[in-house]
Every structure is written in C-alpha cells, then in structure tokens.
Design a protein around this motif. Structure first.
Motif, mmCIF file in Angstrom:
data_model
loop_
_atom_site.group_PDB
_atom_site.id
_atom_site.type_symbol
_atom_site.label_atom_id
_atom_site.label_comp_id
_atom_site.label_asym_id
_atom_site.label_seq_id
_atom_site.Cartn_x
_atom_site.Cartn_y
_atom_site.Cartn_z
ATOM 1 N N GLU A 1 31.675 31.971 43.424
ATOM 2 C CA GLU A 1 31.899 33.413 43.443
ATOM 3 C C GLU A 1 33.391 33.679 43.628
ATOM 4 O O GLU A 1 33.972 33.341 44.653
ATOM 5 C CB GLU A 1 31.097 34.076 44.561
ATOM 6 N N GLU B 1 36.719 35.906 44.210
ATOM 7 C CA GLU B 1 37.074 37.131 44.918
ATOM 8 C C GLU B 1 37.677 38.120 43.921
ATOM 9 O O GLU B 1 38.623 37.777 43.207
ATOM 10 C CB GLU B 1 38.072 36.835 46.034
ATOM 11 N N PRO B 2 37.148 39.319 43.827
ATOM 12 C CA PRO B 2 37.692 40.292 42.872
ATOM 13 C C PRO B 2 39.098 40.712 43.250
ATOM 14 O O PRO B 2 39.490 40.642 44.426
ATOM 15 C CB PRO B 2 36.712 41.468 42.970
ATOM 16 N N LEU C 1 31.594 44.133 43.525
ATOM 17 C CA LEU C 1 30.856 43.293 42.587
ATOM 18 C C LEU C 1 29.670 42.640 43.260
ATOM 19 O O LEU C 1 29.732 42.247 44.433
ATOM 20 C CB LEU C 1 31.773 42.207 42.007
ATOM 21 N N GLN D 1 28.001 38.917 39.434
ATOM 22 C CA GLN D 1 29.203 39.387 38.753
ATOM 23 C C GLN D 1 30.439 38.618 39.222
ATOM 24 O O GLN D 1 31.356 38.379 38.441
ATOM 25 C CB GLN D 1 29.380 40.891 39.003
ATOM 26 N N LYS D 2 30.446 38.222 40.472
ATOM 27 C CA LYS D 2 31.542 37.387 40.973
ATOM 28 C C LYS D 2 31.503 36.009 40.329
ATOM 29 O O LYS D 2 32.545 35.414 40.040
ATOM 30 C CB LYS D 2 31.456 37.263 42.488
ATOM 31 N N GLU D 3 30.289 35.492 40.094
ATOM 32 C CA GLU D 3 30.169 34.213 39.379
ATOM 33 C C GLU D 3 30.696 34.346 37.951
ATOM 34 O O GLU D 3 31.365 33.448 37.432
ATOM 35 C CB GLU D 3 28.707 33.759 39.378
ATOM 36 N N LEU E 1 32.961 36.434 36.953
ATOM 37 C CA LEU E 1 34.419 36.539 37.033
ATOM 38 C C LEU E 1 35.049 35.156 37.191
ATOM 39 O O LEU E 1 36.069 34.852 36.555
ATOM 40 C CB LEU E 1 34.812 37.438 38.204
ATOM 41 N N SER F 1 42.415 40.976 37.296
ATOM 42 C CA SER F 1 42.782 39.726 37.976
ATOM 43 C C SER F 1 43.899 38.992 37.257
ATOM 44 O O SER F 1 44.630 38.202 37.870
ATOM 45 C CB SER F 1 41.552 38.821 38.097
#
Length: 485
Positions: free
Chosen positions: A238, A240-241, A249, A253-255, A257, A337
């Motif tokens: 995961e 970090e946004p 998120l 959704q973090k995965e 990203l 990002s």
C-alpha cells in the motif's frame, strides 16, 4: 559487352544478414544473354514525387513504390522483384541502413514476359545500427506509418527464414487470427477451446453480444493467460498517497498506486523480471558473427541491440477496475505523486520518427519539448476530468489546460508547462498529421492516459493511429471493459 562476373568485394562497414534465393519476374521478352553468376543491379524507387522534372500524383508515386527493378550491365533491365520482397525492402534500403547484392543463378538465352528469374541475393545491415549505446538508427527502420502490419525488418527476417533465438510470447498473427470462442467447454485438448467461465451463463440469461467486427482482434485463452497470468507474482504494498491529494484512498486504491508507480519507474524489483525478455520482443542472430543479437518488437516494429528487459520496458499498463471503483482517483493520485517524472528514471532521448512530408517520406528527427501528462477521453467526460482533477488536489498542486474548442493553441511551451493537458479523441484525431507535426505529437509527454481506452480497440481507426504516434515515457489505458466479445 561481356558479362559482369566475380565476387563482391568485402566491405567492413556492412554486416551480412543472410543469403537467400529470391525469385523475380521478367519484364522484357526476347533474346537476353544471362550467364550463371552474372551480377545484377537493383533499382529502388525513391519517395520523391518529382521524377525527371515532372511532379507525379500521390497515387502514381505510391504505385511506383511497389516496384523494385533489376538489370545486368550487358542485358539492361530484365525484371522486377515480387511484391512480398518489395514491400519490406523499399523502406529498408531507402533508410540507407540496408543494402542487397545479387547474381543470376541459371543461364538464359531467351526470355518471355513474366518468366521466373532466380537470383541469389545477399542482404546486409550497416554497422551503425549496432553502435553500442545508440539505437537511434535502428528506430529508423520502423514503418513510416502505423498500419498494424509487419515491421519491414521483421518481415525481411521472416522471408529469409531466420529463426528467432528467443520468440515473442504472442505474435501479431495470434492476436488477429479470428477464431470462435468455445462457450460450452467441449473437451478436445486444445487451449484455444478452453471454456470462458461466465459467458455461457450470461448468454442463456438473455443477454446478447455484438458480432466481432472484421477489424477487431480475437485472442486465445492461452495467449490471454500469458498476458495476465503474471499478475499474481507481485507482492503489492500500500503506497502512501501524496500530501497534495485531498481524498482518502481505500486499501485497494493504495495498492493500485504502488503498482502503477513501480511500473512507471520501470523497476519492479524482481530478479525474474530483470532477466526476462519483454514478451513482445523476438531475438535474432544474423550470419555475420561480428554483430550482436537484434531484438525486434513484433507489434510496434521497434528494433534494438539492447536486451529489452521486462522490468525496463514495461512503463505503464491497463487499469481495468470495474466501474465505480475509482480509476479516476487512482490516476489523479499517480499524477500528483509524480507529476512530470521527477521521481522516475526519465529517459533522455532524441525522438526519431518516420515522417512523411508533402513530397517525400523519410525518417527524420523532430525536436521535442518535454511535457507532463496528456489525458485523452471522450468529449462527454472532458468536463468531469477537469472537475475531478481540481476537486481531488490541493489548490495550486497542479495546473490543468483543456485543449478543446476555442482554447486550442499551437504554443508548445504553453501546453508543456501545464501539469495536465486534457483533450478528446476527436480533437486528437483531427489534429493528427502524417508528418507528426501536430501539437500533441511534437511534445515528448512523460505520461499519456487514455480514458475509456476501448475507444481505440480497432487499430485501423484514425483515432487509434493518432494515439499510437504519440511520444511518451509511460502509457496508461483506463477501461472497465478491457476484453469485449
């Protein structure tokens, strides 16, 4: 005059690819003295539409490009090569990176029209395409327009029956071959007939599916497994946004990203990926042992002498989450990002594209300005994308330029200075020119995002070809329906 005989003088700057028998057709009849081993000279058409001071129509010039004539010093013009050889040899020889030399195989006293003439031909590639660390000349061997047909260098290798030392996992023929799906799972031991779970149930539930169009692609279950079967090897974390993202998120959704960020860096840290060749490339070894292996992308025609590692060539992918799972938010998080490639291994390069001008069609270098992210979407989603970009980011985090209607501009620097440029498939298609001179195609984008990417599922459409010609480091396709029956 006497027959021109003898061996060809060795040239250190040219590497022998292969020697092969090639059948030509006679274009003259009557008495023609041809000796076995007599040297033939090949006449290749140029892309110049001005011939002997007379400007030809584009149609006539195109027809002349389909003819490669050959002659001898003693008999003059005697014949022409077959279309299959002409199609791949004309762009290669005109690139000045490939040349051929040939001789007559059988002696002849009398020729009849359209008689077969057997030639023994040697094919050479200039050593400059093997320059270490510089593959720009190899890129000039790509086709001058994208027509989803074989790259000329790859087509030549196939005609010469060169065996790939490493074969691409799936080929153009496999993806375009039409085959019926076996929805009922009839067992016959063939991978192509593997039942597709769920389709039969949906059909019997009363749903109908459109027939596959003539220009759409069919793909076997075996080839599909090669494409998506590696997804399980990645241990997704995961990410970090970015602090400029105002939304929260969800874990998946973090995965996403993390996965997208790693693919953009071109460095999925997996030993197997680093040592594996990109599945779209085949490797060939030519006859001259001085030359290294040539790697050819069987789809795009890209040729290189550098090993195309899977971890280095895969920059981007397909985000195919179902509708409502937040593909837009995931993409915005990715942009925030790493807006312009600052956190990635951005490859500095000179973009060399095949270019067709008004009177010529040659490969030339186009100066490119580095841009941020280009998002192409249907017109109905243009306003939504702008609103979402502004709603999910902190004020001033990104700048958005909408290239549509009265806001169009030819100022490349103005477009490139924005973090995100938004446009539609229709605008991209209308702006696309064969010589690559449109505003979109003169910028080297860091990232291209195609929303509702199934819009370009048919490779022969103008919108698809305009998208193929864009230059970028990373490419993403967003669609909830990556596979359509």
């Amino acid at each position: 005059p006497e027959a021109e005989l003898g061996d060809f003088a060795p040239e250190p700057d040219w590497f022998l690819v292969e020697k092969s028998y090639v059948a030509g057709l006679s274009t003259h009849s009557g008495r023609r003295m041809l000796d076995a081993g007599e040297i033939v000279h090949f006449g290749f058409p140029s892309y110049d539409r001005v011939n002997c001071g007379i400007k030809m129509s584009a149609k006539k010039a195109a027809s002349l490009l389909q003819i490669v004539r050959f002659s001898t010093k003693r008999a003059g013009e005697i014949g022409k090569l077959s279309p299959e050889w002409t199609k791949c040899l004309v762009p290669l020889v005109n690139s000045s990176k490939v040349k051929i030399q040939g001789k007559i195989v059988f002696p002849t006293m009398e020729l009849s029209l359209m008689q077969d003439i057997l030639l023994y031909v040697s094919f050479y590639i200039h050593k400059s395409v093997f320059t270490k660390g510089d593959n720009s000349s190899l890129s000039q061997l790509a086709p001058a327009n994208v027509d989803y047909s074989d790259n000329p260098l790859h087509a030549l290798f196939k005609l010469l029956k060169l065996r790939a030392s490493i074969k691409a996992d799936f080929t153009l023929d496999e993806l375009t071959r039409k085959r019926p799906w076996n929805l009922r799972g009839d067992a016959n031991g063939d991978d192509e007939s593997t039942p597709i779970v769920g389709l039969e149930t949906r059909r019997t539930a009363g749903q109908t599916f459109p027939e596959q169009a003539a220009d759409e692609q069919a793909i076997s279950e075996a080839a599909l497994n090669k494409i998506i079967g590696t997804a399980e090897i990645y241990d997704l974390k995961e990410a970090e946004p970015p602090h400029t993202l105002v939304s929260v998120l969800k874990p998946y959704q973090k995965e996403a990203l993390f996965w997208m960020s790693e693919l953009e860096k071109g460095c999925i840290d997996d030993d197997e990926s680093k040592n594996a060749i990109d599945p779209c490339f085949s490797a060939y070894t030519i006859a001259d042992k001085r030359a290294p292996a040539v790697y050819i992308n069987v789809f795009s025609g890209e040729a290189t002498t550098k090993f195309p590692s899977l971890s280095k060539t895969t920059r981007g992918g397909i985000l195919a989450d179902a509708m409502g799972l937040g593909k837009t938010v995931m993409t915005i998080a990715l942009i925030l990002s790493n807006p312009r490639g600052e956190q990635s291994n951005y490859i500095e390069r000179d973009i060399i594209r095949p270019v067709r001008g008004r009177d010529t069609r040659t490969c030339t270098s186009i100066p490119n300005i580095r841009g941020g992210t280009l998002i192409v979407c249907p017109m109905a989603l243009l306003g939504q994308w702008k609103d979402e970009l502004e709603a999910h980011s902190t004020p001033g985090a990104i700048s958005v330029f909408v290239y549509y209607g009265g806001d169009r501009t030819g100022d490349l620097k103005l477009m490139a200075e924005h973090t995100v440029v938004l446009t539609t498939y229709g605008v991209l298609q209308s702006a696309h020119k064969a010589d690559g001179s449109s505003a979109f195609h003169r910028i080297d984008w860091y990232r291209i995002v195609l929303d509702e990417a199934h819009t370009i599922k048919s490779p022969r459409t103008k919108a698809a070809q305009a998208a193929y010609m864009l230059s970028s480091q990373c490419r993403w396709c967003l669609t909830g329906t990556p596979l359509q029956e």
